[in-house]
Design an enzyme around this catalytic site. Sequence first.
Site, PDB file in Angstrom:
ATOM      1  N   HIS A  80      -8.013  -4.701  -1.257  1.00 42.70           N
ATOM      2  CA  HIS A  80      -6.822  -4.026  -0.756  1.00 42.70           C
ATOM      3  C   HIS A  80      -6.475  -4.559   0.630  1.00 42.70           C
ATOM      4  CE1 HIS A  80      -3.996  -0.650  -0.679  1.00 42.70           C
ATOM      5  NE2 HIS A  80      -4.251  -0.588   0.617  1.00 42.70           N
ATOM      6  N   ASP A 102      -9.957  -3.321  -5.421  1.00 45.16           N
ATOM      7  CA  ASP A 102      -9.091  -2.358  -4.742  1.00 45.16           C
ATOM      8  C   ASP A 102      -9.143  -1.031  -5.485  1.00 45.16           C
ATOM      9  OD1 ASP A 102      -7.071  -0.925  -3.493  1.00 45.16           O
ATOM     10  OD2 ASP A 102      -5.484  -2.360  -3.941  1.00 45.16           O
ATOM     11  N   SER A 158       0.830  -1.204   0.000  1.00 43.77           N
ATOM     12  CA  SER A 158       0.000   0.000   0.000  1.00 43.77           C
ATOM     13  C   SER A 158       0.869   1.261   0.000  1.00 43.77           C
ATOM     14  CB  SER A 158      -0.966  -0.060   1.186  1.00 43.77           C
ATOM     15  OG  SER A 158      -1.956   0.927   1.108  1.00 43.77           O
TER      16      SER A 158
END
Length: 318
Positions: A283, A253, A156
Amino acid sequence: MDSVADPGLAAWLQEIRRSEGPAPSLEQIQRLRGPRPRAAGPGLAEVKDLVVPGSVPVRARLYRSSAAAQHLTVFVHGGGFVFGGLASHDRLCRRLALLGGTAVLAVDYRLAPEHPAPAAVDDVAAVLDWAAGGLQGRVPAELGQLLPGVGLAGDSSGGLIAFLAARRLAAASARPDLLFLAYPNADLTLSLPSIRQKGEGWGLSARDLAYYISLWVPDASPGTLAGLSPVHGFTLPGSGMPVPAIVATAEHDPLRDEGKLLAERLAAAGADVEYVPHAGLVHGFLTLDAVSPAARRAGDALLGQYGVSLRRVADGGV
């Protein structure tokens, strides 16, 4: 609901949708930074906290699955630039050390808003430089036995921080041998279609992310954001032969399209890229192994794939 990988993930998403609250705030960030119960990760031969010396000392945690010499991976946690740390990603780092067959050095970098960009990039670059000294024969005693070759991994926001650190060190001896970017932030302008398609109700709120980005980059002009976004006119990490990379994305995501575009642009610029999309997942699936068997299987496979690639690249393979 679009098809998701398994009932465990579907139940998790339902709970996320029921608990979606008001706009994000500094108070919310402080709550998210607080301690919480977490499932334990696998046991390892060694796990210890240390401090990487420098003008700004950086806290880190070393994970080793064996006392024998291993390649090293520097790991950069996600958390929207504003939360996350050694506790939030402890289980993932343990799995990476075990399944990837690599020593893992997790970086507890400085967070926004107290420390906006580029503080986090500074910290990761400093840790890489320190560890690289060991790989060149000046082994920091804290790290134990290491083989030549270092990977740089991030999930991320940690994926973006890792990319920017690798870009900064492109011409230095501390440049990594392999990048592992899991569902990375790669477009701080939040302009690609998946942001609109998956930006609410899928575990990562585009509204919240925009707020977190504004704290990490207080001068949030379009030009500033684009300059920190790998998909917008980026400079490829690596001098001569570009650094190879593994880029993983998830179907549901908001960051899916920017991760895919980053992989395409890296490949077009000459990097050896393994692009690994994941159908039915969301995600953060690497840290959802305790709630979703599908997320656990996908994560196990991805971490193992990374370990194989790191050994191949570090040993001079293609």
